[in-house]
Design an enzyme around this catalytic site. Structure first.
Site, PDB file in Angstrom:
ATOM      1  N   LYS A   1       0.699  -1.355   0.093  1.00  0.00           N
ATOM      2  CA  LYS A   1       0.051  -0.097  -0.060  1.00  0.00           C
ATOM      3  C   LYS A   1       1.001   1.151  -0.080  1.00  0.00           C
ATOM      4  O   LYS A   1       2.053   1.288   0.920  1.00  0.00           O
ATOM      5  CB  LYS A   1      -0.971   0.079   1.328  1.00  0.00           C
ATOM      6  CG  LYS A   1      -1.806   1.106   1.414  1.00  0.00           C
ATOM      7  CD  LYS A   1      -2.691   0.775   2.544  1.00  0.00           C
ATOM      8  CE  LYS A   1      -3.842   1.821   2.978  1.00  0.00           C
ATOM      9  NZ  LYS A   1      -4.812   1.304   4.141  1.00  0.00           N
TER      10      LYS A   1
ATOM     11  N   SER B   1      -9.446   1.289   3.230  1.00  0.00           N
ATOM     12  CA  SER B   1      -8.456   2.113   2.357  1.00  0.00           C
ATOM     13  C   SER B   1      -7.525   1.279   1.431  1.00  0.00           C
ATOM     14  O   SER B   1      -6.763   1.822   0.743  1.00  0.00           O
ATOM     15  CB  SER B   1      -7.789   3.230   2.851  1.00  0.00           C
ATOM     16  OG  SER B   1      -6.942   2.767   3.970  1.00  0.00           O
TER      17      SER B   1
ATOM     18  N   SER C   1      -9.841  -0.733   7.395  1.00  0.00           N
ATOM     19  CA  SER C   1      -9.241  -0.630   6.068  1.00  0.00           C
ATOM     20  C   SER C   1      -8.449  -2.044   5.382  1.00  0.00           C
ATOM     21  O   SER C   1      -8.036  -2.070   4.225  1.00  0.00           O
ATOM     22  CB  SER C   1      -8.194   0.399   5.835  1.00  0.00           C
ATOM     23  OG  SER C   1      -8.897   1.569   6.167  1.00  0.00           O
TER      24      SER C   1
END
Length: 559
Positions: A191, A263, A287
């Protein structure tokens, strides 16, 4: 409230919070201002008491201004560190070596596309037996990332040059008999809030689109030390919210008309689509759980204090956690084994063992479930009931448990307040207007609103959080693991606040073809038993083996 009064209220609150407006920066703090401001925070002091405060508040305002002059980049953490450990808790003393059974008779498939959905042990065996080189496997995944990544909008940066260099190095080491283990030569993604020294780290947000942090995050270093090959930095919703980033909206490969949630949007999407064997995500409040649900992946959210966050964007210092998103619970265990433990750089990390044993007898575990939550009417209920029945049919006794009765949802102001501090310069400098999302529920507004939360109320919330930690310890004293609906429960909020670990698992499909998940919970630092039990459940089903159409033209699961 009329415009005049609301203006006074706003101005006064700005003085008290340090969110200064240049138009009134030179004004004295007056009793009238404080009379309005105290309404905002539910106080009722007399005029005399308010008058006595003005001189002190003037001094505090000067202190705020002095503090604002000190450079505070995002990687500077507060001196206060959240402690998730309840009174009386003791760590497991024994440490055992990490072992995973090697799959037997793994052969390179005639149709190379099938490699896209192999597990880490399967890919590792192909590399170890030199049926495929790391360089070949890396080029295979890079080609898929280039082909499907733009359609899914799941990649911010391909790290191709570095990846090929690392893959060739892995091949040399393996050829020389220096095989490092299951991750040696295996491609992965992270990420894009995890820093990498050779590539930009954008945090998914327009104000940081060109940002380069000249260091590697601890988790990136540890995976590379294990021989893994970094091939991509995946998308995240801007500053770790949702699936909208500066380049668009990340899609789920099950239906590209839908977002992949957030996310950790790109990590889940890329793994689900077979563009990566595994990727790292982060979770503050859902997330990892949420995008794993939208994409049908298996995700591990470790205990708070298990994995170093050095080199990771801070949103909430007391709630952020880093974990793997992969094909299976055992894949998550393999990755977790490489990244957990202290590094001397993140003071929140504890030195606790991870004694994973995939051969435990699941019937010897005490397994709880949130009976009242599963009894409600909600979207995934039918599939969750099948999961409970599957375990019962396998001889697992499920014991009803309940969560503490405290206002956990109200404690989530923690994220907004800590996030507002983490991105103070963004708000005060007016650069928050550069973010794509600007609605009432988006970060710019939440960060601004959080500046009006009194420090006393933030501390009071953390005191209630201490009670939550203690009460959770009491609630879980008679179980080793427990099951919860992924969303139709307060469990997601409660356990992100207390720091308990979870594994989110695919457990079926909706009528529209989109996947569903269920959440398996563990005790603090109980990832070993949790992952072993999750692996056992996946041995009873095949949901983790399902994948979307390679062309993403269909949202139907392969039956």
């Amino acid at each position: 409230m009329n415009k005049y009064k609301s203006g006074i209220l706003l101005g006064a609150a700005c003085f008290l919070s340090g969110a200064f407006v240049s138009r009134v920066a030179d004004n004295k703090i007056t009793v009238n201002m404080l009379q309005s401001a105290q309404q905002l925070i539910g106080l009722h002091f007399s005029e005399a008491k308010l008058d006595s405060m003005t001189e002190e508040l003037e001094g505090l305002r000067e202190s705020y201004e002095a503090i604002h002059k000190v450079p505070l980049p995002n990687d500077v953490a507060p001196a206060l560190v959240f402690n998730p450990i309840p009174v009386g808790y003791t760590f497991e003393a024994q440490r055992v070596p990490f072992e995973v059974a090697r799959p037997e008779k793994v052969k390179l498939p005639k149709n190379r596309d099938e490699l896209a959905f192999y597990t880490i042990p399967q890919l590792a065996e192909l590399i170890r037996t030199r049926q495929i080189s790391s360089e070949e496997l890396t080029k295979f995944y890079l080609a898929r990332l280039k082909k499907y990544g733009p359609k899914l909008e799941c990649v911010i940066t391909l790290t191709e040059d570095l990846a090929l260099q690392q893959a060739r190095q892995a091949d040399k080491e393996i050829k020389a008999g220096k095989y490092k283990g299951l991750l040696h030569g295996i491609p992965f993604g992270v990420k894009d809030l995890l820093s990498t020294s050779q590539y930009k780290t954008t945090w998914g947000a327009m104000p940081y689109k060109e940002q380069q942090l000249h260091e590697d995050a601890t988790v990136v270093k540890r995976l590379e030390d294990a021989g893994a090959v970094l091939v991509a930095k995946t998308t995240l919703g801007a500053l770790a919210m949702g699936d909208v980033w500066f380049g668009g909206k990340t899609r789920t490969p099950w239906d590209i008309t839908k977002g992949s949630s957030g996310s950790s949007a790109g990590s889940a999407s890329a793994v689900a689509a077979g563009l990566l064997p595994f990727a790292l995500g982060t979770e503050t409040l859902g997330s990892i759980v949420s995008p794993s649900t939208a994409c049908g992946t298996t995700g591990l959210r470790p205990t708070f204090g298990r994995v170093s966050r050095h080199g990771a964007m801070a949103l909430s210092w007391s709630m952020d956690k880093i974990g793997p998103i992969a094909r299976s619970a055992e894949d998550c265990a393999i990755v977790f084994n490489a990244i957990y433990g202290p590094d001397g750089l993140d003071p929140s990390v504890y030195d606790a063992p991870f004694n994973y044993n995939p051969n435990i007898n699941p019937k010897q575990l005490r397994v709880g479930y949130l009976q009242k939550d599963f009894a409600r009417k909600y979207g995934f209920k039918e599939n969750d009931e099948r999961t409970l029945q599957t375990l019962r049919d396998a001889g697992i006794e499920l014991v009803p448990i309940e969560l503490p009765d405290l206002p956990a949802g109200d404690l989530t102001l923690t994220i907004s307040v800590e996030g507002a501090a983490a991105f103070d310069e963004l708000t005060r400098g007016g650069r928050d207007s550069l973010l794509v999302a600007q609605g009432k529920g988006a970060w710019p507004n939440l960060f601004r609103a959080a500046r009006f939360v009194p420090a006393v109320e933030y501390i009071q919330a953390q005191r209630v959080r201490t009670l939550l930690v203690q009460q959770m310890q009491e609630k879980l004293k008679d179980v080793d693991v427990y099951l919860s609906p992924s969303f139709a429960s307060s469990n997601l909020v409660v356990t992100n606040l207390t720091g308990h670990p979870c594994v989110v698992l695919p457990n079926g499909f909706q009528q529209n073809g989109m996947p569903t998940t269920i959440t398996f919970m563990g005790k603090l630092f109980g990832e070993a038993q949790l992952l072993a039990f999750a692996k056992y459940y996946q041995s009873l089903t095949n949901f983790e083996e399902q994948h979307p159409s390679l062309a993403f033209a269909s949202a139907k699961a392969k039956k």
